[in-house]
Scaffold this active site. Structure first.
Site, short mmCIF file in Angstrom:
data_model
loop_
_atom_site.label_atom_id
_atom_site.label_comp_id
_atom_site.label_asym_id
_atom_site.label_seq_id
_atom_site.Cartn_x
_atom_site.Cartn_y
_atom_site.Cartn_z
N PRO A 1 0.84 -1.21 0.00
CA PRO A 1 0.00 0.00 0.00
C PRO A 1 0.87 1.25 0.00
O PRO A 1 1.57 1.54 0.99
CB PRO A 1 -0.80 -0.14 1.30
CG PRO A 1 0.01 -1.03 2.17
CD PRO A 1 0.74 -1.95 1.27
N ASP B 1 5.94 2.22 1.92
CA ASP B 1 5.06 1.09 2.17
C ASP B 1 4.37 1.31 3.51
O ASP B 1 5.01 1.24 4.57
CB ASP B 1 5.88 -0.20 2.18
CG ASP B 1 5.02 -1.45 2.30
OD1 ASP B 1 3.85 -1.34 2.71
OD2 ASP B 1 5.54 -2.55 2.01
N HIS B 2 3.06 1.57 3.47
CA HIS B 2 2.36 1.94 4.69
C HIS B 2 2.14 0.75 5.63
O HIS B 2 1.62 0.93 6.74
CB HIS B 2 1.00 2.54 4.34
CG HIS B 2 0.59 3.64 5.27
ND1 HIS B 2 1.19 3.86 6.49
CD2 HIS B 2 -0.38 4.60 5.18
CE1 HIS B 2 0.63 4.88 7.10
NE2 HIS B 2 -0.34 5.34 6.34
N ARG B 3 2.55 -0.46 5.23
CA ARG B 3 2.47 -1.59 6.14
C ARG B 3 3.50 -1.47 7.26
O ARG B 3 3.26 -1.92 8.38
CB ARG B 3 2.69 -2.90 5.38
CG ARG B 3 1.60 -3.27 4.41
CD ARG B 3 1.96 -4.52 3.63
NE ARG B 3 3.17 -4.36 2.83
CZ ARG B 3 3.71 -5.32 2.07
NH1 ARG B 3 3.14 -6.52 2.03
NH2 ARG B 3 4.79 -5.08 1.36
N VAL C 1 5.85 1.56 7.32
CA VAL C 1 6.23 2.96 7.51
C VAL C 1 4.95 3.76 7.67
O VAL C 1 4.16 3.89 6.73
CB VAL C 1 7.04 3.49 6.31
CG1 VAL C 1 7.39 4.96 6.53
CG2 VAL C 1 8.30 2.66 6.09
#
Length: 458
Positions: free
Chosen positions: A252, A428-430, A432
């Site tokens: 994401p 990467d919002h998983r 960060v």
């Protein structure tokens, strides 16, 4: 065709450096191929005379397919195909019978010519050790081709690319007779099971006949009315497309932007160009931006990480392999500078120059593009303000550098012309979150606004 990278399944033959009748030495480059990652030169593992080139330039060949044969024992290759037809039953003396096989064409990177594979029935009753007294060609065959005499294993063993090939061809691996070492199923075994008719006894001399079919592959197809041009998707561009699709729909993405005054950094660039410690080295804004990224990563170490889906772990990297996106005639590639965090400014400048020069020459190796932890893409060189970059697979963040332009800017309470640029950070919002991504991006901008922080924050 050997696997010149990790998990590569095919390569395109770009150029042959030898022709039938040429003498080659062990280690001599015989052709250049383009994989999904880079252009690579392939050496010959034999001394001998080139017998055949089995694929023309421009053909995409699967890893494991025979591409060239070399006569390692003299000047009578034409006699070689007759030997397999009269091969006796699998007994120890039969292993001695091919002694003159040193005259046979040997397949570069693949052992003995296809004539030897027609004698596979011998291996059922003859142990691998029976071939030990034979000529060096047979030993090489066992090492490179994996076609030593190995009994069929109780359960199918195959590498992931071979399993994928079997799935694509609709072949049940349980029905395939393995010929690789330790009972491993090879690509040839799968192809043979999918189309046994292809294995019909044909002498090596006839092998090039069916190969001429792909001749139309390399050239772009132009429609009759010249309104369209169709270009085959292969090599670096094919791999890039697959990687970008996988990245975009797996991680994401979040992208943040910052616009700031980079005037002081631009002045420092000019000063460093005349510094004796940087003599002979290339100094440009990208050098100091790369250094700023390394300092900011040290202050925010969690940005330099990777998501391990298989083990459900976040892997924090205590080193930075800094990738630099490079546009080449073959497509976009991202080689990286190993352990960039440990390099001084002069060392980093040298590494950047070598990386760019190698990429432009098309000589970047697959190893140079593996193991990256963070990437910089400089879209500003094209006059673009910024963009929303897609993550390089396996990394958690990528920084896009926009064009540096002279703009009106409020400086010390007054509007003045200043050098201004915009940075965009995709992450990467998983692993960060917004806080970490924002802090890292703000630190990079702060360093470039006040480059003395390269010293105070290091």
């Amino acid at each position: 065709m050997p696997d010149v990278g990790e998990g590569l399944t095919e390569a395109e033959i770009l150029k042959w450096y030898v022709q039938p009748g040429d003498t080659v030495a062990d280690g001599q480059v015989v052709c250049e191929v383009e994989t999904a990652k880079a252009a690579v030169e392939l050496p010959s593992p034999f001394d001998g005379v080139v017998h055949e080139l089995l694929f023309p330039e421009g053909t995409t060949v699967d890893v494991g397919q025979v591409i060239i044969s070399v006569n390692v024992g003299g000047d009578a290759p034409a006699e070689a195909p007759a030997a397999p037809a009269a091969a006796p039953a699998p007994a120890a003396p039969a292993a001695e019978e091919p002694e003159p096989q040193g005259r046979q064409p040997v397949l570069v990177g693949y052992g003995v010519a296809a004539t030897s594979t027609k004698r596979r029935p011998r291996k059922g009753a003859t142990a691998v050790s029976a071939a030990v007294p034979e000529q060096a060609v047979a030993a090489i065959q066992g090492e490179l081709n994996g076609h030593g005499g190995v009994a069929t294993a109780a359960r199918p063993l195959a590498k992931p690319p071979v399993r994928k090939l079997a799935k694509d061809l609709g072949v049940d691996l349980a029905t395939v007779t393995p010929t690789g070492p330790d009972g491993i199923i090879t690509r040839e075994d799968v192809h043979a099971a999918a189309a046994p008719a292809v294995e019909a006894p044909a002498p090596v001399v006839e092998a090039p006949a069916p190969v001429s079919a792909p001749a139309a592959v390399p050239a772009p197809a132009v429609s009759a009315d010249a309104r369209e041009t169709r270009i085959p998707i292969k090599g670096v561009r094919k791999a890039t497309a697959a990687a970008m699709v996988g990245s975009a729909f797996t991680a994401p993405h979040v992208t943040e932007f910052v616009t700031f005054d980079i005037t002081r950094t631009m002045k420092l660039v000019e000063e460093l160009k005349s510094d004796k410690d940087m003599a002979g080295l290339r100094v440009n804004p990208l050098l100091l931006i790369a250094k700023a990224v390394l300092v900011a990563a040290k202050r925010n170490p969690d940005i330099n990480a990777a998501w391990d889906e298989a083990n459900q772990e976040i892997v924090l990297k205590h080193y930075v392999n800094l990738g630099i996106a490079a546009a080449t005639p073959r497509g976009l590639i991202v080689p990286n500078i190993k352990d960039a965090h440990a390099q001084t400014l002069p060392e980093l400048s040298k590494s950047l120059s070598e990386l760019v020069a190698t990429a432009r020459e098309g000589k970047t190796t697959p190893a140079a593009m593996q193991g990256g932890t963070f990437t910089i893409t400089n879209v500003g060189v094209f006059g673009v303000d910024t963009g929303t970059p897609i993550l390089n697979p396996g990394e958690s963040a990528i920084l896009a550098v926009g064009a540096i332009k002279l703009q009106p800017w409020v400086h010390k309470g007054k509007v003045k012309p200043r050098q201004v640029t915009t940075l965009a950070l995709s992450f990467d919002h998983r692993l960060v979150d917004g806080e970490l991504g924002s802090k890292f991006l703000a630190d990079v901008a702060a360093i470039l606004e006040q480059p003395k922080r390269l010293i105070t924050w290091s």
